[in-house]
Scaffold this motif. Sequence first.
Motif, short mmCIF file in Angstrom:
data_model
loop_
_atom_site.label_atom_id
_atom_site.label_comp_id
_atom_site.label_asym_id
_atom_site.label_seq_id
_atom_site.Cartn_x
_atom_site.Cartn_y
_atom_site.Cartn_z
N SER A 53 47.66 50.58 37.55
CA SER A 53 48.33 49.65 36.65
C SER A 53 47.94 48.23 37.02
O SER A 53 47.31 47.99 38.07
N ALA A 54 48.34 47.28 36.19
CA ALA A 54 48.09 45.88 36.50
C ALA A 54 48.81 45.47 37.77
O ALA A 54 48.28 44.68 38.58
N GLU A 55 50.01 45.99 37.95
CA GLU A 55 50.79 45.68 39.15
C GLU A 55 50.08 46.20 40.40
O GLU A 55 50.05 45.52 41.43
N VAL A 87 35.47 40.69 47.15
CA VAL A 87 36.80 41.30 47.10
C VAL A 87 37.50 40.88 45.81
O VAL A 87 37.06 39.95 45.12
N THR A 88 38.61 41.53 45.51
CA THR A 88 39.45 41.07 44.41
C THR A 88 40.43 40.03 44.94
O THR A 88 41.00 40.19 46.03
N VAL A 89 40.60 38.97 44.16
CA VAL A 89 41.38 37.81 44.61
C VAL A 89 42.48 37.51 43.58
O VAL A 89 42.23 37.48 42.38
N ARG A 90 43.69 37.27 44.10
CA ARG A 90 44.80 36.88 43.23
C ARG A 90 44.61 35.43 42.78
O ARG A 90 44.42 34.53 43.60
N ASP A 93 46.29 33.10 37.08
CA ASP A 93 46.25 33.73 35.76
C ASP A 93 45.63 35.12 35.79
O ASP A 93 45.16 35.63 34.77
N GLY A 94 45.63 35.78 36.94
CA GLY A 94 45.10 37.13 37.00
C GLY A 94 44.37 37.41 38.30
O GLY A 94 44.55 36.71 39.30
N ARG A 122 37.52 45.94 33.05
CA ARG A 122 38.14 45.10 32.03
C ARG A 122 39.62 45.39 31.84
O ARG A 122 40.33 44.60 31.20
N ASP A 123 40.10 46.50 32.37
CA ASP A 123 41.50 46.87 32.16
C ASP A 123 42.45 45.87 32.83
O ASP A 123 43.45 45.46 32.23
N TYR A 124 42.17 45.51 34.08
CA TYR A 124 43.13 44.74 34.85
C TYR A 124 42.55 43.49 35.53
O TYR A 124 43.27 42.76 36.19
N LEU A 125 41.25 43.27 35.40
CA LEU A 125 40.60 42.13 36.04
C LEU A 125 40.14 41.14 34.97
O LEU A 125 40.02 41.48 33.80
#
Length: 525
Positions: A53-55, A87-90, A93-94, A122-125
């Motif tokens: 999920s996005a969360e 890495v993925t970064v907070r 805005d997303g 593309r779903d959550y990033l």
Amino acid sequence: MPQVTVAAVQFATSTDVTENLATCLRMIDAAAATGAQLIVLPEFCNHLSVYDSAEHCHSVALDLDGPFVDSCARRARRHQAYVVLTVTVRRPDGVTITNLLLDPRGRVAAEADKQTLMGNERDYLRSGPRVAPVIETAFGRIGMYSCMDGVTCEVPRALAVGGALLLTNSLNSFALDEAALHVPVRAVENQVFVVAANKVGPLVPAHLLEAFVAALDIPAAALDGAGESQIVAPDGSVPAKAPRSGEHVVSATVDLTEVDRARAAHQLPARRPQLYAALAGSRTLTPPSNSAETLLAGAAAAPSGVAKLLEAGASLLVLPEFCEPPATIPHGVTVVGTRRDGSRHLGVVADASGVLLEQPQLHHTARLPWAAGDGDGPATLDLPWGRLAVAIGDDIALPEVARLAALAGVNVLAVCHRPTRPADMELLLAERAAENRLCIVAASPAGPTAGCALISPPAYSLFATDRAQPFDGTINVPDLLRIGPGQDHLVGPIHPRRAAQREVSLRTDLVAGRARAAAARLAGS
């Protein structure tokens, strides 16, 4: 410091962020033990790229000042090395996928957000709003990008045009064509070094694997990272390359002055940024809806091959450089050649009714010093089987030219050229077809490098439900037929309608989804 030891590191990650941090630190240590001063890690180092999920995506992403990034930065300082951590970064805005350059002082020296997202990403990033910077390091200028940003030309090209001598590519890919085509071509077309690090092991969490296998109709093992992390020189040679599986560190000492030597030995055409404005625009035409499924096409290496192509029944003939269309052309046949007109080099398209189109050479090139290179862009011609454009001289060496043709909705690009290296065919010409989903019919006089080829985009996308053959591990490799030794012509089918199939993956259009911020840099430089 023109010489620098670089390392590309490949390893597997999981859904456990703490475990992944330990892996990153261990592999940084292993790379540093080779003497590496620049260490490149793969994409999605903190967590697999699939989320519930996005969360969930937000919860496993990182803060730039958090313990994951800080631990890796301190390890860079311990080894007095630069580390590329992706890495993925907070963000406010997303969540972005971001390359971080950690410097020998233990700081985040630069950030480069991924511009082009692929499939389920593309779903959550979200993609980054700005093109990546070119970064000054102790050994020279570098640029960073990730995976899908290297499957199309804009981001690596913008970095190289901006002065980067070395590019890093962090991948999270199961596609075998990354290592075979999309990684090395960015070194050759930009005449820079590329250090590419890919994943191994499962790229999908175990509890979702069955669903992915069913949706893609491919074996579970095909969803493992494809490895083959590598270091590529400006001429396309590969001084170090890892196997397809298993943790590995590959390293090499490279001399960045080789970039200047490569550019002097093989001069690219002079860029004309004003021609490339359309790359940054929103307008993207698609090929005509009535494009033919199959067209018999031919390329000649000598005038003696023209009659043989006509006898074989080819509907499209492309002739070698400075070979004009014959005076008499049968009905239903289109012929492409070139001629000199004073200080201009012109591509000529003709049929039974006469000349249909003239295409000036677009760029000045040292190989043809008399040719002005003053055309104002690729012209197009609609024919019963689809839309045609022509590239002549050395224009095809610049990725911007084929990209402009794709934006104009071209099915087939006729190329009259004179390649001098195997990489001009195996990498450059193949990638022009792949990244733009164009058919290419290329003709060249006989020489050390056979330049006649018939190329069609792949028949199936990753999410194809009508695949006629088992998945072969590649997602964007064109069908390529080349002339044989001693032959004066090549004839065979091409598939113009495939040019309309531009989705390499779900919601991932190779042409309309281009990285416009990077393209704007190409048009403005």
